[in-house]
Design a protein around this motif. Sequence first.
Motif, PDB file in Angstrom:
ATOM      1  N   SER A 121       0.814  -1.256   0.101  1.00  9.87           N
ATOM      2  CA  SER A 121       0.113  -0.010  -0.068  1.00  9.87           C
ATOM      3  C   SER A 121       0.859   1.265  -0.095  1.00  9.87           C
ATOM      4  N   THR A 122       0.306   2.374  -0.437  1.00 13.96           N
ATOM      5  CA  THR A 122       0.856   3.659  -0.438  1.00 13.96           C
ATOM      6  C   THR A 122       1.373   3.680   1.107  1.00 13.96           C
ATOM      7  N   ILE A 123       0.554   3.414   2.003  1.00  8.82           N
ATOM      8  CA  ILE A 123       0.978   3.571   3.503  1.00  8.82           C
ATOM      9  C   ILE A 123       2.520   3.076   3.803  1.00  8.82           C
ATOM     10  N   ASP A 124       2.934   2.336   2.894  1.00  9.74           N
ATOM     11  CA  ASP A 124       4.339   1.627   3.327  1.00  9.74           C
ATOM     12  C   ASP A 124       5.406   2.562   2.837  1.00  9.74           C
ATOM     13  N   VAL A 125       5.177   3.698   1.896  1.00  6.52           N
ATOM     14  CA  VAL A 125       6.109   4.332   1.564  1.00  6.52           C
ATOM     15  C   VAL A 125       5.959   5.927   2.000  1.00  6.52           C
ATOM     16  N   LEU A 126       4.933   6.157   2.659  1.00  2.43           N
ATOM     17  CA  LEU A 126       4.588   7.525   3.439  1.00  2.43           C
ATOM     18  C   LEU A 126       5.286   7.802   4.569  1.00  2.43           C
TER      19      LEU A 126
ATOM     20  N   ASN B 124      -2.074  12.600  -6.274  1.00  5.04           N
ATOM     21  CA  ASN B 124      -1.970  11.788  -5.133  1.00  5.04           C
ATOM     22  C   ASN B 124      -1.893  12.825  -3.919  1.00  5.04           C
ATOM     23  N   TYR B 125      -3.010  12.828  -3.080  1.00  3.38           N
ATOM     24  CA  TYR B 125      -2.626  13.567  -1.729  1.00  3.38           C
ATOM     25  C   TYR B 125      -3.106  12.656  -0.790  1.00  3.38           C
ATOM     26  N   TYR B 126      -2.466  13.041   0.603  1.00  7.09           N
ATOM     27  CA  TYR B 126      -2.822  12.262   1.606  1.00  7.09           C
ATOM     28  C   TYR B 126      -2.934  13.105   3.068  1.00  7.09           C
ATOM     29  N   SER B 127      -3.823  12.675   3.881  1.00  5.93           N
ATOM     30  CA  SER B 127      -4.351  13.189   5.010  1.00  5.93           C
ATOM     31  C   SER B 127      -3.220  12.689   6.142  1.00  5.93           C
ATOM     32  N   ASP B 128      -3.297  13.564   7.246  1.00  7.01           N
ATOM     33  CA  ASP B 128      -2.392  12.969   8.315  1.00  7.01           C
ATOM     34  C   ASP B 128      -3.057  11.857   8.893  1.00  7.01           C
ATOM     35  N   LEU B 129      -4.531  11.952   9.202  1.00  2.00           N
ATOM     36  CA  LEU B 129      -5.265  11.080   9.581  1.00  2.00           C
ATOM     37  C   LEU B 129      -4.952   9.542   9.063  1.00  2.00           C
ATOM     38  N   PHE B 130      -4.953   9.599   7.619  1.00  2.00           N
ATOM     39  CA  PHE B 130      -4.736   8.361   6.993  1.00  2.00           C
ATOM     40  C   PHE B 130      -3.372   8.011   7.233  1.00  2.00           C
ATOM     41  N   ILE B 131      -2.365   8.665   7.316  1.00  2.00           N
ATOM     42  CA  ILE B 131      -0.869   8.268   7.574  1.00  2.00           C
ATOM     43  C   ILE B 131      -0.559   7.871   8.975  1.00  2.00           C
ATOM     44  N   LEU B 132      -1.045   8.466   9.890  1.00  2.00           N
ATOM     45  CA  LEU B 132      -0.783   8.323  11.437  1.00  2.00           C
ATOM     46  C   LEU B 132      -1.605   7.159  11.861  1.00  2.00           C
ATOM     47  N   SER B 133      -2.657   6.821  11.319  1.00  2.00           N
ATOM     48  CA  SER B 133      -3.550   5.566  11.550  1.00  2.00           C
ATOM     49  C   SER B 133      -3.022   4.353  10.629  1.00  2.00           C
ATOM     50  N   HIS B 134      -2.100   4.548  10.006  1.00  2.00           N
ATOM     51  CA  HIS B 134      -1.508   3.570   9.330  1.00  2.00           C
ATOM     52  C   HIS B 134      -2.675   3.090   7.974  1.00  2.00           C
ATOM     53  N   GLY B 135      -3.262   3.679   7.670  1.00  2.00           N
ATOM     54  CA  GLY B 135      -4.066   3.403   6.533  1.00  2.00           C
ATOM     55  C   GLY B 135      -5.582   3.086   7.172  1.00  2.00           C
ATOM     56  N   VAL B 136      -5.784   2.995   8.449  1.00  2.00           N
ATOM     57  CA  VAL B 136      -6.938   2.702   8.858  1.00  2.00           C
ATOM     58  C   VAL B 136      -8.173   3.480   8.947  1.00  2.00           C
ATOM     59  N   GLU B 137      -7.756   5.158   8.989  1.00  2.00           N
ATOM     60  CA  GLU B 137      -8.641   6.082   8.872  1.00  2.00           C
ATOM     61  C   GLU B 137      -8.813   6.534   7.481  1.00  2.00           C
ATOM     62  N   ARG B 138     -10.028   6.730   6.634  1.00  2.00           N
ATOM     63  CA  ARG B 138     -10.009   7.147   5.536  1.00  2.00           C
ATOM     64  C   ARG B 138     -10.789   8.266   5.578  1.00  2.00           C
ATOM     65  N   PRO B 139     -10.455   9.482   5.976  1.00  2.00           N
ATOM     66  CA  PRO B 139     -11.606  10.657   6.435  1.00  2.00           C
ATOM     67  C   PRO B 139     -12.251  11.068   5.239  1.00  2.00           C
ATOM     68  N   SER B 140     -11.886  10.845   4.148  1.00  2.00           N
ATOM     69  CA  SER B 140     -12.915  10.938   2.824  1.00  2.00           C
ATOM     70  C   SER B 140     -14.172  10.199   2.522  1.00  2.00           C
ATOM     71  N   GLU B 141     -13.959   9.303   3.482  1.00  2.00           N
ATOM     72  CA  GLU B 141     -15.093   8.245   3.424  1.00  2.00           C
ATOM     73  C   GLU B 141     -16.254   8.676   4.141  1.00  2.00           C
ATOM     74  N   ARG B 142     -16.163   9.564   5.274  1.00  2.00           N
ATOM     75  CA  ARG B 142     -17.191  10.231   6.213  1.00  2.00           C
ATOM     76  C   ARG B 142     -17.066  11.707   6.298  1.00  2.00           C
ATOM     77  N   MET B 143     -16.257  12.366   5.500  1.00  2.00           N
ATOM     78  CA  MET B 143     -16.303  13.853   5.710  1.00  2.00           C
ATOM     79  C   MET B 143     -16.632  14.488   4.362  1.00  2.00           C
ATOM     80  N   THR B 144     -17.213  15.611   4.398  1.00  2.00           N
ATOM     81  CA  THR B 144     -17.475  16.433   3.348  1.00  2.00           C
ATOM     82  C   THR B 144     -16.389  17.139   2.751  1.00  2.00           C
TER      83      THR B 144
END
Length: 355
Positions: free
Chosen positions: A207-212, A266-286
């Motif tokens: 996953s991209t999380i492995d290089v971020l 390609n853009y990434y949120s801190d929430l995604f990176i710091l949760s090691h890919g568990v959190e995907r805010p785009s799925e629940r945020m406007t």
Amino acid sequence: MNHVELFAGIGGFRRAMDLISHDLGFLIQTVAYSEIDKNAITSYNANYNTNGEVAMGNIVEFVKDARAMRALPPYDLLSGGFPCQTFSMMGSQEGFEEERGQMFFRIMDMINARHPRYVLLENVKNLMRHDGGNTIAVIRKELEDAGYIVKMDVFNSNNFGLPQKRNRAIIFARRRNLGNFEFNADLVRDAFAQINKDHCSLNFYDSTIDVLDREVEGKYYLSEKIKPTILSNGSAGFKSKSEIDQAVARPLTASMHKMHRACQDNYYSDLFILSHGVERPSERMTKEELARIPIRKLTPKEAFMLQGFPNNFANNAGRAKVANGAMYKQAGNAVSVNTIYAVLYYLITNRIIRE
């Protein structure tokens, strides 16, 4: 076996050949390379030992000198990721009518001068259907008329240990007197799946999380002003679903430093990176809520790693005074190392390429 790399960029073919030489004990030595972009040459020289190799420079000028071509060391393998913009869906699609589209014929000048045993080329997927299939038909005929059996297929980097959806046409040609052979993406993928990763020098990422990186400089974060534009789904004339935090990256582009929308780059949120890919805010945020959280672009190091280059590649280029903008362009233009390694692994282990 000696190798010449045309349109070398940052040496994607060369890197794959160096690794395969180490892993299989099948020595492929680069003896000459051509590149005209000064920044790419600097990155190339900062990451490879090019002492004693022929720096061919501008291939257009080089092939005009018959003596220079004859003076090259003997070689059996010619590679090239020839300019693709003129065939790309994102470009003008002028093909052979545009100057960059003519670069394939400079490859043919090299081939007709020395007739190497093997030719390995890469270009955008759209090459296969450009101009209703006429472009690829011309390429095939040129190679066949020069005495080669030609096989080609479309390869996705995501099938070879890189989390990037990058579909590219790979063309492999072998001199006709060496006999027929089988070559396609499925065969290469099946062979690659059998590789023992513990004895392979490639970098494999799920996953991209492995290089971020978890911490990067502030300059990589999107400003409050630009985030709404990056996150938007477009305007009246252009609509597309913009998403961030992709586990498999979109294809890297040479112009990614220009900051396109999140439907293209390609853009990434801190929430995604710091949760090691568990959190995907785009799925629940406007979109409005997303614009209020920290979001960043890739760093040059991460862009190179998504193409299969080592994590010190960007540092080496940076120490040689290559600017970030130039490195983004180099990463976007590069050949995916893992894809070329997989192709070589198949060709060598099936004795299609022989010493």
